[in-house]
Design an enzyme around this catalytic site. Sequence first.
Site, PDB file in Angstrom:
ATOM      1  CD  GLU A 137      -5.811   4.587  -1.000  1.00  0.00           C
ATOM      2  OE1 GLU A 137      -5.922   4.889   0.199  1.00  0.00           O
ATOM      3  OE2 GLU A 137      -6.737   4.095  -1.663  1.00  0.00           O
ATOM      4  CE1 TYR A 183      -3.625   2.641   1.131  1.00  0.00           C
ATOM      5  CE2 TYR A 183      -1.737   3.574   2.282  1.00  0.00           C
ATOM      6  CZ  TYR A 183      -3.016   3.702   1.791  1.00  0.00           C
ATOM      7  OH  TYR A 183      -3.689   4.880   1.944  1.00  0.00           O
TER       8      TYR A 183
END
Length: 382
Positions: free
Chosen positions: A189, A101
């Site tokens: 993101e 992530y």
Amino acid sequence: MDLFEYQGKQLFATTGIPVPTGEVADTPEKARAAAERIGGKVVVKAQVQVGGRGKAGGIQLATTPDEAKAHATNILGMDIKGHVVERVWIEAASDIAKEYYASITFDRGAKRPLIMLSAEGGVDIETVAAETPEKLARLHVDPLTGFQAHHARWLAYHANIDEEAIKGVVDILQRLYTGFVQLDAMLMEINPLILTTDGRVIALDAKVTIDANALYRHADIAAMREATTQDPQEKMAQDRGVTYVKLDGDVGILGNGAGLVMSTLDVVALAGGKPANFLDAGGGSKADDVVTALEVLLSDPKVKSLLVNIFGGITRCDEVAEGLLTALDRLGATLPIVVRLDGTNEEEGRKIIAERAPANVVVEPTMLSAARRAVALAKEAA
Ligand code: GDP
Ligand code: MN
């Protein structure tokens, strides 16, 4: 302005962040053709601005173009958490070894961009942050000195990124930060950022938000807006350059100035009603602005009554009244309209409406009485 995954990936590609080859498609046949051009195994991905598409059945693997077409047939038109799928993104399938992530956001408290990295990707990152915060490496960037390679290495080390992925992750983080600054992003993101079985690090998903106030210097991104807004009223408002927000009640609201519009929403709630939408016609509303505003508000079929709440400062109430008459003349609206005019030239404004407005337009002296009347009329019409 929130972008779709395929748009985010296109921006990633321009900043040199590796993404799988892909194409966007809005029909099953185009999806099939795209899969054929890409070749080999592909993934068909629903383009909606909501997470958890995989679990909802919005992400499917296909081994042949015909299979891609079949998946696209199922996914197009699908409702994912209230978002209807209008496009799919077809991309070369990846063989995943690890899912990480990575993100950059603004930490308003710290007044700095915040970079987060975790070796626990592909899952709900809020859960990781809440249950195992030590697995989420965080670093604030000093905007003056910028984000350096050693910062990226520090993050990779603290996030426990696998040895063979570190070089790729460090490179991507730096490009992500450069893109974040250059594109005036509020959020970038990548979840998951993957390590493939053949040792490459690539962005498998993209969530990008661009500061809408900076769009004037990014014509290419502003053009993407076309595809991001599906609601017909919101699109109409955008095209006309007015501030419009859709809600889920039945009283349409037109006011001038953000503060007045917000209080109007409260007063409608106090009167037991629910706003259908609101439109801020701005400080110096002229007749033409009122016409534009009414066009947008009345095109929403959920509006059962309309509350026009104007405080005349720079705005003159007689001009607003004239605008209202012109708009009604042009649009031929028959639904009940309650008008409250206060401030500069209020007498003249009320007189214009009393003498020349059609019977569906009524004037109320106060904001509260106007709200009560609009709510009652909406209930009658429902
Ligand atoms: P989201 O769930 O809406 O955030 O959609 P993502 O794009 O993040 O995809 C969700 C999950 O689907 C990923 O975490 C992967 O596990 C899986 N996935 C997506 N693309 C591929 C692919 O090319 N190959 C494989 N094997 N899995 C994929
Ligand atoms: Mn994702």
